[in-house]
Design a protein around this motif. Structure first.
Motif, PDB file in Angstrom:
ATOM      1  N   GLY A  15      13.306   8.779   6.144  1.00 37.22           N
ATOM      2  CA  GLY A  15      12.956   7.368   5.872  1.00 37.22           C
ATOM      3  C   GLY A  15      11.285   7.094   5.475  1.00 37.22           C
ATOM      4  O   GLY A  15      10.711   6.054   5.706  1.00 37.22           O
ATOM      5  N   LYS A  16      10.833   8.150   4.656  1.00 35.02           N
ATOM      6  CA  LYS A  16       9.598   7.909   4.256  1.00 35.02           C
ATOM      7  C   LYS A  16       9.317   6.893   3.430  1.00 35.02           C
ATOM      8  O   LYS A  16       8.327   5.978   3.680  1.00 35.02           O
ATOM      9  N   THR A  17      10.305   6.542   2.452  1.00 37.99           N
ATOM     10  CA  THR A  17      10.275   5.225   1.528  1.00 37.99           C
ATOM     11  C   THR A  17      10.565   4.196   2.475  1.00 37.99           C
ATOM     12  O   THR A  17       9.697   3.254   2.130  1.00 37.99           O
ATOM     13  N   THR A  18      11.429   4.238   3.144  1.00 36.70           N
ATOM     14  CA  THR A  18      11.630   2.964   4.090  1.00 36.70           C
ATOM     15  C   THR A  18      10.500   2.379   4.830  1.00 36.70           C
ATOM     16  O   THR A  18      10.054   1.370   4.817  1.00 36.70           O
ATOM     17  N   VAL A  19       9.677   3.481   5.370  1.00 34.61           N
ATOM     18  CA  VAL A  19       8.342   3.327   6.123  1.00 34.61           C
ATOM     19  C   VAL A  19       7.369   2.764   5.178  1.00 34.61           C
ATOM     20  O   VAL A  19       6.803   1.730   5.403  1.00 34.61           O
ATOM     21  N   ALA A  20       7.096   3.177   4.178  1.00 33.99           N
ATOM     22  CA  ALA A  20       6.144   3.116   3.078  1.00 33.99           C
ATOM     23  C   ALA A  20       6.162   1.761   2.505  1.00 33.99           C
ATOM     24  O   ALA A  20       5.330   1.051   2.322  1.00 33.99           O
ATOM     25  N   ALA A  21       7.745   1.457   2.186  1.00 33.41           N
ATOM     26  CA  ALA A  21       7.737  -0.220   1.610  1.00 33.41           C
ATOM     27  C   ALA A  21       7.443  -0.918   2.711  1.00 33.41           C
ATOM     28  O   ALA A  21       6.903  -2.244   2.524  1.00 33.41           O
ATOM     29  N   GLY A  22       7.784  -0.768   3.958  1.00 32.83           N
ATOM     30  CA  GLY A  22       7.521  -1.812   5.021  1.00 32.83           C
ATOM     31  C   GLY A  22       6.097  -2.197   5.277  1.00 32.83           C
ATOM     32  O   GLY A  22       5.595  -3.044   5.502  1.00 32.83           O
ATOM     33  N   LEU A  23       5.372  -0.816   5.307  1.00 33.63           N
ATOM     34  CA  LEU A  23       3.870  -1.003   5.364  1.00 33.63           C
ATOM     35  C   LEU A  23       3.328  -1.790   4.339  1.00 33.63           C
ATOM     36  O   LEU A  23       2.429  -2.541   4.474  1.00 33.63           O
ATOM     37  N   LEU A  24       3.846  -1.337   2.862  1.00 32.55           N
ATOM     38  CA  LEU A  24       3.184  -2.183   1.884  1.00 32.55           C
ATOM     39  C   LEU A  24       3.591  -3.704   1.983  1.00 32.55           C
ATOM     40  O   LEU A  24       2.872  -4.360   1.569  1.00 32.55           O
ATOM     41  N   HIS A  25       4.683  -3.949   2.225  1.00 28.65           N
ATOM     42  CA  HIS A  25       5.206  -5.354   2.614  1.00 28.65           C
ATOM     43  C   HIS A  25       4.231  -6.086   3.731  1.00 28.65           C
ATOM     44  O   HIS A  25       3.880  -7.268   3.646  1.00 28.65           O
ATOM     45  N   ALA A  26       4.078  -5.236   4.886  1.00 32.44           N
ATOM     46  CA  ALA A  26       3.268  -5.663   5.854  1.00 32.44           C
ATOM     47  C   ALA A  26       1.813  -6.153   5.140  1.00 32.44           C
ATOM     48  O   ALA A  26       1.050  -7.081   5.533  1.00 32.44           O
ATOM     49  N   ALA A  27       1.213  -5.299   4.585  1.00 38.40           N
ATOM     50  CA  ALA A  27      -0.088  -5.424   3.905  1.00 38.40           C
ATOM     51  C   ALA A  27      -0.108  -6.332   2.975  1.00 38.40           C
ATOM     52  O   ALA A  27      -1.083  -7.360   2.945  1.00 38.40           O
ATOM     53  N   LYS A  28       1.036  -6.674   2.172  1.00 38.54           N
ATOM     54  CA  LYS A  28       1.075  -7.920   1.215  1.00 38.54           C
ATOM     55  C   LYS A  28       0.974  -9.191   2.144  1.00 38.54           C
ATOM     56  O   LYS A  28       0.535 -10.264   1.912  1.00 38.54           O
ATOM     57  N   LEU A  29       1.845  -9.464   3.372  1.00 39.23           N
ATOM     58  CA  LEU A  29       1.779 -10.454   4.158  1.00 39.23           C
ATOM     59  C   LEU A  29       0.222 -10.710   4.682  1.00 39.23           C
ATOM     60  O   LEU A  29       0.035 -11.929   5.214  1.00 39.23           O
ATOM     61  N   ALA A  30      -0.516  -9.707   4.907  1.00 41.68           N
ATOM     62  CA  ALA A  30      -1.870  -9.754   5.416  1.00 41.68           C
ATOM     63  C   ALA A  30      -2.754 -10.318   4.414  1.00 41.68           C
ATOM     64  O   ALA A  30      -4.079 -10.481   4.712  1.00 41.68           O
ATOM     65  N   LEU A 139      -7.490  14.965  -3.342  1.00 43.71           N
ATOM     66  CA  LEU A 139      -7.963  13.651  -3.067  1.00 43.71           C
ATOM     67  C   LEU A 139      -8.357  13.155  -1.850  1.00 43.71           C
ATOM     68  O   LEU A 139      -8.867  11.871  -1.732  1.00 43.71           O
ATOM     69  N   LYS A 140      -8.415  14.077  -0.920  1.00 43.56           N
ATOM     70  CA  LYS A 140      -8.958  13.526   0.504  1.00 43.56           C
ATOM     71  C   LYS A 140      -8.303  12.221   1.189  1.00 43.56           C
ATOM     72  O   LYS A 140      -8.950  11.495   1.793  1.00 43.56           O
ATOM     73  N   LEU A 141      -7.045  12.275   1.081  1.00 43.97           N
ATOM     74  CA  LEU A 141      -6.439  11.069   1.558  1.00 43.97           C
ATOM     75  C   LEU A 141      -6.168  11.253   2.969  1.00 43.97           C
ATOM     76  O   LEU A 141      -5.324  12.370   3.455  1.00 43.97           O
ATOM     77  N   PRO A 142      -6.215  10.329   3.881  1.00 48.96           N
ATOM     78  CA  PRO A 142      -5.901  10.385   5.098  1.00 48.96           C
ATOM     79  C   PRO A 142      -4.179  10.291   5.189  1.00 48.96           C
ATOM     80  O   PRO A 142      -3.644   9.762   4.321  1.00 48.96           O
ATOM     81  N   VAL A 143      -3.703  10.798   6.129  1.00 45.37           N
ATOM     82  CA  VAL A 143      -1.980  11.078   6.111  1.00 45.37           C
ATOM     83  C   VAL A 143      -1.207  10.085   7.072  1.00 45.37           C
ATOM     84  O   VAL A 143      -1.973  10.053   8.329  1.00 45.37           O
ATOM     85  N   ILE A 144      -0.223   9.523   6.842  1.00 42.70           N
ATOM     86  CA  ILE A 144       0.682   8.658   7.700  1.00 42.70           C
ATOM     87  C   ILE A 144       1.625   9.733   7.702  1.00 42.70           C
ATOM     88  O   ILE A 144       2.564  10.125   6.905  1.00 42.70           O
ATOM     89  N   LEU A 145       2.310  10.185   9.066  1.00 43.23           N
ATOM     90  CA  LEU A 145       3.395  10.987   9.365  1.00 43.23           C
ATOM     91  C   LEU A 145       4.516  10.107   9.758  1.00 43.23           C
ATOM     92  O   LEU A 145       4.679   9.468  10.622  1.00 43.23           O
ATOM     93  N   VAL A 146       5.960  10.214   8.987  1.00 42.53           N
ATOM     94  CA  VAL A 146       6.897   9.796   9.423  1.00 42.53           C
ATOM     95  C   VAL A 146       7.850  10.701  10.200  1.00 42.53           C
ATOM     96  O   VAL A 146       8.040  11.842   9.491  1.00 42.53           O
ATOM     97  N   VAL A 147       8.120  10.279  11.540  1.00 42.82           N
ATOM     98  CA  VAL A 147       8.993  11.455  12.134  1.00 42.82           C
ATOM     99  C   VAL A 147      10.276  11.138  12.173  1.00 42.82           C
ATOM    100  O   VAL A 147      10.529  10.021  12.822  1.00 42.82           O
ATOM    101  N   GLY A 148      11.154  11.908  11.738  1.00 45.72           N
ATOM    102  CA  GLY A 148      12.403  11.438  11.713  1.00 45.72           C
ATOM    103  C   GLY A 148      13.061  11.719  13.236  1.00 45.72           C
ATOM    104  O   GLY A 148      13.076  13.127  13.638  1.00 45.72           O
TER     105      GLY A 148
END
Length: 229
Positions: A15-30, A139-148
């Protein structure tokens, strides 16, 4: 302040993409501008426009910054196998440099909220001894972990978090995504994850009949993201 994160998972197909797309959508709404990339994808479909990956298309659909498909998914392979094997079959050198440049180009767009989605888990191989995690490290990116969430997920999640922190990157947050609805002691498993993972839980996704970004984002809380940058 711009924020960018690398999205990884405890395994593939969790579900990485499901979560990522959801987070992006939340950011757009914000009211935030959004950009994303899935720098390497296998299991792509040949179309009139070239190879296309459903996950990359889903991310592109949630970007407010104007991006071409090839910018979001610069390395696309048709066989549904590990990316380094798919790349080898077509004679492409899949190393950190091949991925770092295109990802940096997305980061340089300076969107308010950018997500870079990995493939599979944290140690997906690239050429030689490199792994996809080396791109996030470079790239020194903080990480978001999707736990199945399924039997065995606690061990997988803790080991992945351990590896991320040992690699010198912050774990910005994690999302629990229910993969196996028959899992025993669901609440106890979620509580154990929350107690032991050293980052905030951004949300829990049950099995959804509608897993669109608009539906998924209602289960996620962007405000909990820990971004040290």
């Amino acid at each position: 302040m711009t924020q960018a994160f690398f999205v990884t998972g405890t395994d593939t197909e969790i579900g990485k993409t499901t979560v990522a797309a959801g987070l992006l959508h939340a950011a757009k709404l914000a009211g935030l501008s959004t950009a994303a990339a899935k720098p390497v994808a296998s299991g792509c479909v040949l179309t009139a426009d070239g190879l296309r990956n459903d996950d990359a298309l889903a991310l592109l659909g949630e970007c407010t910054v104007a991006l071409r498909y090839e910018e979001v998914n610069p390395l696309a392979f048709e066989p549904a196998i590990a990316p380094h094997l798919a790349a080898r079959e077509v004679g492409v050198l899949l190393d950190v440099a091949a991925l770092q440049g295109p990802v940096q180009a997305i980061l340089d767009k300076r969107a308010d909220f950018t997500l870079i989605e990995g493939a599979g888990g944290w140690r997906v191989p690239l050429a030689g001894q490199a792994t996809l995690s080396d791109v996030a490290i470079a790239l020194k990116l903080p990480v978001i972990l999707v736990v199945g969430v399924r039997l065995g997920c606690i061990n997988q999640a803790l080991l992945t978090a351990e590896a991320i922190l040992r690699d010198g990157l912050p774990l910005a947050g994690w999302v629990a995504n229910l993969v196996d609805p028959q899992i025993s002691r669901l609440e106890d498993n979620l509580a154990t994850l929350a107690e032991r993972l050293p980052a905030p839980c951004l949300g829990y996704l049950p099995r959804l009949a509608d897993a669109s970004p608009a539906a998924v984002c209602t289960y996620l809380n962007l405000d909990l993201l820990h971004c040290p940058l």
